[in-house]
Design a protein around this motif. Sequence first.
Motif, short mmCIF file in Angstrom:
data_model
loop_
_atom_site.label_atom_id
_atom_site.label_comp_id
_atom_site.label_asym_id
_atom_site.label_seq_id
_atom_site.Cartn_x
_atom_site.Cartn_y
_atom_site.Cartn_z
N ASN A 256 30.58 39.70 10.08
CA ASN A 256 31.27 40.95 10.64
C ASN A 256 32.71 41.18 9.82
O ASN A 256 32.98 42.08 9.74
CB ASN A 256 31.87 40.47 12.18
N LEU A 257 32.91 39.98 8.94
CA LEU A 257 34.13 40.38 8.20
C LEU A 257 33.72 41.08 7.11
O LEU A 257 34.69 41.85 6.56
CB LEU A 257 34.74 38.71 7.90
N ILE A 283 23.99 42.19 4.04
CA ILE A 283 24.34 41.69 5.57
C ILE A 283 23.56 42.80 6.55
O ILE A 283 23.14 42.42 7.69
CB ILE A 283 25.92 41.71 5.84
N GLN A 284 23.65 43.91 6.18
CA GLN A 284 22.92 44.94 6.96
C GLN A 284 21.47 44.53 7.01
O GLN A 284 20.93 44.78 8.11
CB GLN A 284 23.23 46.35 6.47
N GLU A 285 20.85 44.26 6.05
CA GLU A 285 19.60 44.04 5.80
C GLU A 285 19.26 42.68 6.60
O GLU A 285 18.21 42.71 7.56
CB GLU A 285 18.92 43.71 4.50
N THR A 286 20.06 42.05 6.60
CA THR A 286 19.98 40.72 7.38
C THR A 286 20.11 40.71 8.93
O THR A 286 19.37 40.26 9.72
CB THR A 286 20.85 39.38 6.77
N TYR A 299 19.53 41.91 19.89
CA TYR A 299 20.55 43.28 19.43
C TYR A 299 21.69 42.97 20.54
O TYR A 299 22.82 43.27 20.06
CB TYR A 299 19.75 44.70 20.31
N ILE A 300 21.45 42.62 21.63
CA ILE A 300 22.79 42.32 22.58
C ILE A 300 23.67 41.25 22.07
O ILE A 300 24.98 41.47 22.21
CB ILE A 300 22.23 42.39 24.05
N THR A 308 30.34 46.91 15.52
CA THR A 308 29.84 48.09 14.71
C THR A 308 28.34 48.24 14.35
O THR A 308 28.10 49.23 13.81
CB THR A 308 30.82 48.20 13.36
N TYR A 309 27.87 47.50 14.82
CA TYR A 309 26.23 47.21 14.30
C TYR A 309 25.45 48.20 15.28
O TYR A 309 25.80 48.31 16.42
CB TYR A 309 25.65 45.70 14.53
#
Length: 315
Positions: A256-257, A283-286, A299-300, A308-309
């Motif tokens: 998140n950081l 990080i987005q791919e992971t 997801y939750i 923000t995801y």
Amino acid sequence: MLPKIQGQSVGRKENLASQQIVEDHLKNILKKQENQNYKAWKTPYAPKNPHSPFGDFPKEYIPKEKANQQKVFEPVHETSQNALITNKYQGTHQGTGGRSSSQLQKKDEYKPAPPKAGAYDQRVITVSDFRRYYDRGDLPIKVDHQGSVNRIIWKISPEQLDYHHYLPIFFDGLREKMDPYRFLAILGTYGLLESGGNKILPVIPQLIIPIKTNLNTRDPSIMEVQLKVLQKLVLSGEMVGEALVPYYRQLLPIMNLYKNNNLNLGDKIEYNQRKRVIIGDLIQETLELFEQTGGEDAYINIKYMIPTYESCILN
């Protein structure tokens, strides 16, 4: 079927290990233009290397100037106490006259700036268990220098190894910045993940502490390697992604950081994209792989730790 990331091959183990060596050579070439040398392990955060293959020299045989340089680096964070500015007009007043208005301290004139939190500062890298085991000769691996590309040789087949013992050790070695430790740790981790099969799932709880330690070093090169290995880990078995869901509280805060750690270059080109070394994109791919392989509760839990995801699965 396990999902795959578009435009890349997660399972190519030679690329990740060799890429680190190529990047070090490239940075060294660029540093030589400034009459400097670049070595990835020559930082105040990396652990110090032994004096010889047989260990450190006795203290009485080390020169004093070198002994003073071997102190462990401890980052000093500026606090409000040592950041205060002393007013030179305060204290004992000498002379016969009284203080003028120019000598008196104004209310907000010397107000110190707030200290920095240091959220993105690198942390001290502790010596990994992989280095200790390798130096003692307790790991069934060695480097094959034959040919144009170095490879790893397994003295014992990975399928016959005890994953509860060896897999956490190899994961712990992913934060090494010096070869052959880094090279062997990366290739060995990929080799164990490819050959593990059903042995990987029971070892997931033991991998959380090494993964968290590697991410919390906040060293970009170490985080890049760990994120790519995480992608390989969730693709190594059907239930591995779901087994990681209870441990999102330990793994996702550091993501998140750095989630939005991307460069805004306008109409310029970011050439590091082809190398997949941009932390924000990794990080987005992971996180997308976590959601795709983590089941209905993934997801939750990701959304709770990273607000923000946004989901990558269409409802």
